[in-house]
Design a protein around this motif. Structure first.
Motif, PDB file in Angstrom:
ATOM      1  N   SER A 284      36.189  47.987  42.782  1.00 33.74           N
ATOM      2  CA  SER A 284      37.244  46.969  42.853  1.00 33.74           C
ATOM      3  C   SER A 284      37.433  46.425  44.260  1.00 33.74           C
ATOM      4  O   SER A 284      37.946  45.326  44.432  1.00 33.74           O
ATOM      5  CB  SER A 284      38.586  47.547  42.387  1.00 33.74           C
ATOM      6  OG  SER A 284      38.497  47.919  41.059  1.00 33.74           O
ATOM      7  N   GLY A 285      37.021  47.196  45.261  1.00 39.22           N
ATOM      8  CA  GLY A 285      37.175  46.737  46.634  1.00 39.22           C
ATOM      9  C   GLY A 285      36.100  45.748  47.066  1.00 39.22           C
ATOM     10  O   GLY A 285      36.144  45.227  48.175  1.00 39.22           O
ATOM     11  N   LEU A 286      35.126  45.481  46.183  1.00 42.54           N
ATOM     12  CA  LEU A 286      34.016  44.621  46.591  1.00 42.54           C
ATOM     13  C   LEU A 286      34.371  43.149  46.390  1.00 42.54           C
ATOM     14  O   LEU A 286      35.092  42.803  45.459  1.00 42.54           O
ATOM     15  CB  LEU A 286      32.756  44.972  45.783  1.00 42.54           C
ATOM     16  CG  LEU A 286      32.297  46.429  45.914  1.00 42.54           C
ATOM     17  CD1 LEU A 286      31.153  46.721  44.956  1.00 42.54           C
ATOM     18  CD2 LEU A 286      31.883  46.722  47.352  1.00 42.54           C
ATOM     19  N   ARG A 287      33.800  42.306  47.246  1.00 41.11           N
ATOM     20  CA  ARG A 287      34.140  40.885  47.193  1.00 41.11           C
ATOM     21  C   ARG A 287      33.669  40.241  45.877  1.00 41.11           C
ATOM     22  O   ARG A 287      32.499  40.350  45.513  1.00 41.11           O
ATOM     23  CB  ARG A 287      33.479  40.173  48.383  1.00 41.11           C
ATOM     24  CG  ARG A 287      33.806  38.683  48.446  1.00 41.11           C
ATOM     25  CD  ARG A 287      33.895  38.200  49.866  1.00 41.11           C
ATOM     26  NE  ARG A 287      32.720  38.624  50.628  1.00 41.11           N
ATOM     27  CZ  ARG A 287      31.831  37.783  51.165  1.00 41.11           C
ATOM     28  NH1 ARG A 287      31.986  36.487  51.030  1.00 41.11           N
ATOM     29  NH2 ARG A 287      30.807  38.235  51.840  1.00 41.11           N
ATOM     30  N   GLY A 288      34.586  39.602  45.170  1.00 40.19           N
ATOM     31  CA  GLY A 288      34.240  38.872  43.947  1.00 40.19           C
ATOM     32  C   GLY A 288      34.071  39.752  42.721  1.00 40.19           C
ATOM     33  O   GLY A 288      33.659  39.282  41.662  1.00 40.19           O
ATOM     34  N   ILE A 289      34.351  41.043  42.874  1.00 36.41           N
ATOM     35  CA  ILE A 289      34.194  41.937  41.715  1.00 36.41           C
ATOM     36  C   ILE A 289      35.531  42.599  41.411  1.00 36.41           C
ATOM     37  O   ILE A 289      36.173  43.142  42.308  1.00 36.41           O
ATOM     38  CB  ILE A 289      33.125  43.020  42.000  1.00 36.41           C
ATOM     39  CG1 ILE A 289      31.749  42.357  42.096  1.00 36.41           C
ATOM     40  CG2 ILE A 289      33.124  44.094  40.902  1.00 36.41           C
ATOM     41  CD1 ILE A 289      30.617  43.303  42.365  1.00 36.41           C
ATOM     42  N   SER A 290      35.940  42.524  40.147  1.00 37.08           N
ATOM     43  CA  SER A 290      37.074  43.355  39.751  1.00 37.08           C
ATOM     44  C   SER A 290      36.551  44.330  38.697  1.00 37.08           C
ATOM     45  O   SER A 290      35.629  44.016  37.941  1.00 37.08           O
ATOM     46  CB  SER A 290      38.237  42.515  39.240  1.00 37.08           C
ATOM     47  OG  SER A 290      37.812  41.708  38.189  1.00 37.08           O
ATOM     48  N   ALA A 291      37.110  45.520  38.694  1.00 35.31           N
ATOM     49  CA  ALA A 291      36.562  46.568  37.835  1.00 35.31           C
ATOM     50  C   ALA A 291      37.661  47.213  37.029  1.00 35.31           C
ATOM     51  O   ALA A 291      38.814  47.263  37.460  1.00 35.31           O
ATOM     52  CB  ALA A 291      35.847  47.609  38.690  1.00 35.31           C
ATOM     53  N   ALA A 305      32.714  51.801  32.720  1.00 38.38           N
ATOM     54  CA  ALA A 305      33.233  50.928  33.777  1.00 38.38           C
ATOM     55  C   ALA A 305      32.840  49.496  33.453  1.00 38.38           C
ATOM     56  O   ALA A 305      31.686  49.231  33.111  1.00 38.38           O
ATOM     57  CB  ALA A 305      32.643  51.337  35.122  1.00 38.38           C
ATOM     58  N   ARG A 306      33.824  48.586  33.524  1.00 37.54           N
ATOM     59  CA  ARG A 306      33.497  47.172  33.307  1.00 37.54           C
ATOM     60  C   ARG A 306      33.709  46.400  34.597  1.00 37.54           C
ATOM     61  O   ARG A 306      34.775  46.496  35.219  1.00 37.54           O
ATOM     62  CB  ARG A 306      34.364  46.583  32.205  1.00 37.54           C
ATOM     63  CG  ARG A 306      34.155  45.068  32.075  1.00 37.54           C
ATOM     64  CD  ARG A 306      34.628  44.537  30.773  1.00 37.54           C
ATOM     65  NE  ARG A 306      33.942  45.181  29.672  1.00 37.54           N
ATOM     66  CZ  ARG A 306      34.434  45.239  28.428  1.00 37.54           C
ATOM     67  NH1 ARG A 306      35.581  44.708  28.145  1.00 37.54           N
ATOM     68  NH2 ARG A 306      33.747  45.831  27.482  1.00 37.54           N
ATOM     69  N   LEU A 307      32.683  45.645  35.003  1.00 39.16           N
ATOM     70  CA  LEU A 307      32.778  44.813  36.198  1.00 39.16           C
ATOM     71  C   LEU A 307      32.930  43.362  35.766  1.00 39.16           C
ATOM     72  O   LEU A 307      32.164  42.884  34.932  1.00 39.16           O
ATOM     73  CB  LEU A 307      31.504  44.946  37.043  1.00 39.16           C
ATOM     74  CG  LEU A 307      31.075  46.365  37.452  1.00 39.16           C
ATOM     75  CD1 LEU A 307      29.807  46.291  38.309  1.00 39.16           C
ATOM     76  CD2 LEU A 307      32.197  47.082  38.198  1.00 39.16           C
ATOM     77  N   SER A 308      33.928  42.671  36.311  1.00 42.62           N
ATOM     78  CA  SER A 308      34.060  41.234  36.080  1.00 42.62           C
ATOM     79  C   SER A 308      33.688  40.538  37.380  1.00 42.62           C
ATOM     80  O   SER A 308      34.218  40.873  38.436  1.00 42.62           O
ATOM     81  CB  SER A 308      35.495  40.877  35.690  1.00 42.62           C
ATOM     82  OG  SER A 308      35.862  41.613  34.542  1.00 42.62           O
ATOM     83  N   VAL A 309      32.767  39.611  37.265  1.00 41.22           N
ATOM     84  CA  VAL A 309      32.212  38.979  38.462  1.00 41.22           C
ATOM     85  C   VAL A 309      32.773  37.562  38.603  1.00 41.22           C
ATOM     86  O   VAL A 309      32.662  36.752  37.680  1.00 41.22           O
ATOM     87  CB  VAL A 309      30.663  38.923  38.377  1.00 41.22           C
ATOM     88  CG1 VAL A 309      30.076  38.375  39.670  1.00 41.22           C
ATOM     89  CG2 VAL A 309      30.105  40.316  38.061  1.00 41.22           C
ATOM     90  N   ASP A 310      33.365  37.286  39.734  1.00 42.19           N
ATOM     91  CA  ASP A 310      33.845  35.932  40.043  1.00 42.19           C
ATOM     92  C   ASP A 310      32.778  35.269  40.913  1.00 42.19           C
ATOM     93  O   ASP A 310      32.669  35.577  42.104  1.00 42.19           O
ATOM     94  CB  ASP A 310      35.178  36.033  40.793  1.00 42.19           C
ATOM     95  CG  ASP A 310      35.646  34.671  41.305  1.00 42.19           C
ATOM     96  OD1 ASP A 310      34.965  33.658  41.029  1.00 42.19           O
ATOM     97  OD2 ASP A 310      36.683  34.640  41.991  1.00 42.19           O
ATOM     98  N   PRO A 311      31.979  34.354  40.326  1.00 40.28           N
ATOM     99  CA  PRO A 311      30.818  33.818  41.052  1.00 40.28           C
ATOM    100  C   PRO A 311      31.204  33.113  42.353  1.00 40.28           C
ATOM    101  O   PRO A 311      30.473  33.207  43.337  1.00 40.28           O
ATOM    102  CB  PRO A 311      30.193  32.828  40.071  1.00 40.28           C
ATOM    103  CG  PRO A 311      30.826  33.083  38.752  1.00 40.28           C
ATOM    104  CD  PRO A 311      32.131  33.762  38.997  1.00 40.28           C
ATOM    105  N   ALA A 312      32.373  32.450  42.349  1.00 45.50           N
ATOM    106  CA  ALA A 312      32.769  31.716  43.548  1.00 45.50           C
ATOM    107  C   ALA A 312      32.959  32.664  44.732  1.00 45.50           C
ATOM    108  O   ALA A 312      32.541  32.382  45.855  1.00 45.50           O
ATOM    109  CB  ALA A 312      34.059  30.943  43.275  1.00 45.50           C
ATOM    110  N   GLY A 342      30.807  36.789  32.119  1.00 48.10           N
ATOM    111  CA  GLY A 342      31.037  37.225  33.494  1.00 48.10           C
ATOM    112  C   GLY A 342      31.219  38.723  33.627  1.00 48.10           C
ATOM    113  O   GLY A 342      31.721  39.206  34.644  1.00 48.10           O
ATOM    114  N   GLU A 343      30.812  39.482  32.600  1.00 48.09           N
ATOM    115  CA  GLU A 343      31.069  40.926  32.614  1.00 48.09           C
ATOM    116  C   GLU A 343      29.793  41.761  32.512  1.00 48.09           C
ATOM    117  O   GLU A 343      28.885  41.439  31.744  1.00 48.09           O
ATOM    118  CB  GLU A 343      31.985  41.300  31.430  1.00 48.09           C
ATOM    119  CG  GLU A 343      33.391  40.787  31.605  1.00 48.09           C
ATOM    120  CD  GLU A 343      34.261  41.017  30.380  1.00 48.09           C
ATOM    121  OE1 GLU A 343      35.467  40.747  30.472  1.00 48.09           O
ATOM    122  OE2 GLU A 343      33.739  41.452  29.336  1.00 48.09           O
TER     123      GLU A 343
END
Ligand SMILES: *Cc1c(COP(=O)(O)O)cnc(C)c1O
Length: 369
Positions: A284-291, A305-312, A342-343
């Motif tokens: 969750s601490g990574l840029r553009g990724i929420s987990a 674990a599910r990662l949601s990626v914000d491409p911007a 995006g997951e």
């Protein structure tokens, strides 16, 4: 030197779950050493199969159980057993089905493809799969119509995240089969943790994989009614010859079942939750990724674990991230079935903390370039 270096093979971190193209699972040292010891000995195979039968029955509460080459073989041989019963001449005749019931009913949404179509497991016996309902689901009335046919051998159901359509009330479908005097078989390949629940539907045979979560060498366990399990064993004099279990696989299954019996299940589940929570917190601490921690969709006793990626923000989308993870060294495999949303999903059960740190390190690199 490890096997990968010795033979120049790709190093893999498998966060995709028990995925056959990646070698499925990891056996424990205990299971591996029993398997290795089995390889250098001779055994009376019937004794070994009786040992497996007793061990499976004790572990599951079922009347009987046996080991065959894999789950796919378990499906084929369970269907064959429902066609031949104890008749040796019928066993010898398959896939010539003359004089035998040869229709296998299955819900259309259960006609899954787990690398090949399950209906091919049915056709290998000579039987004809007949689909009930549609991909959206089926009703018990539609199933009732299927049973109006004169030649139904069995009902085949699947418990897997691969099924499509509304959840089928398995116990009601099984009860309907029984009202027509027909056995019901459930393919629960990756559902070995839930085998008692699947047997609790009243199913006559349940097949699960040895090499998925149980962590044995490649094997299929066929569990349930004593007469039908004996009919599965009888297929070894027929089409089952090509699907027989090896001595090392049977020993591996027995060792894995005993080890699971000795595992403190609650402590194991707590460890799985801890592992996923720690991973999610760091990702969750990574840029553009929420987990997020999400439950297993089939009700298995561990989260993912599910990662949601914000491409911007991340500079790449989920699909590109999955591809980049896979093409690095080691090659990291995740579940990408929801990449268009995006997951990405990671299953962490067999992974070490060291491997998780490698995955986190790579995610950090990729989301910052
Ligand atoms: C993996 C799987 C199988 C096949 O298992 P094998 O042991 O590799 O033959 C069958 N059905 C389902 C639903 C599966 O997931």
């Amino acid at each position: 030197m490890g096997l990968h270096d010795q033979y120049g093979l790709t190093r893999v971190i498998n966060a995709r779950g028990p995925f056959t193209p990646l070698g499925v699972s990891r056996s424990t040292d205990g299971v591996a050493s029993v398997t290795a010891e089995a390889l250098s000995g001779f055994f009376v195979m019937e004794e070994l199969k009786d040992l497996a039968d007793r061990t499976i029955a004790e572990a599951t509460g079922a009347e009987a159980g046996t080991v065959v080459h894999c789950t796919s073989a378990g499906i084929t041989l369970s269907v064959a057993a429902s066609m031949t019963g104890a008749s040796q001449s019928r066993v010898a005749a398959l896939p010539d089905t003359r004089g035998m019931p040869k229709t296998v009913l299955l819900p259309a949404g259960h006609a899954v493809d787990y690398g090949h179509p399950i209906v091919q497991d049915v056709r290998l016996t000579g039987a004809t799969p007949v689909l009930v309902g549609s991909d959206a689901g089926f009703t018990l009335d539609e199933l009732e119509e299927g049973f109006a046919r004169p030649d139904v051998a069995c009902l085949l159901l699947v418990s897997s995240r691969l099924t499509r359509g509304d959840d089928v009330p398995l116990a009601e479908a099984v009860a309907l089969a029984h009202r027509h005097g027909v056995p019901a078989i459930i393919d629960g390949a990756a559902q070995d943790f839930r085998v008692k629940e699947l047997l609790g539907t009243g199913a006559d045979l349940v097949t699960v994989s040895g090499q998925k979560y149980l962590g044995s060498p490649t094997a299929g366990l066929v569990i349930g009614r004593g007469d039908l399990v004996r009919a599965v064993r009888a297929q070894e004099k027929g089409i089952g010859r090509a699907m027989k279990p090896s001595k090392e696989a049977i020993f591996g299954v027995v060792a894995a079942l005993r080890a699971r019996h000795e595992t403190h299940q609650q402590a194991w589940e707590k460890e799985q939750h801890h592992k996923v929570a720690r991973f999610v917190e760091r990702a969750s601490g990574l840029r553009g990724i929420s987990a997020a921690v999400v439950p297993d969709p089939t009700g298995l006793p561990f989260p993912r674990a599910r990662l949601s990626v914000d491409p911007a923000a991340a500079g790449l989308n989920a699909a590109t991230l999955a591809k980049a993870l896979q093409s690095g060294t080691p090659s990291i495999w995740v579940m990408a079935h929801d990449q268009d949303k995006g997951e990405l999903t990671l299953e962490l059960v067999p992974l070490t903390y060291q491997e998780l740190d490698v995955v986190l390190g790579r995610l950090a690199e990729l989301s910052q370039t």
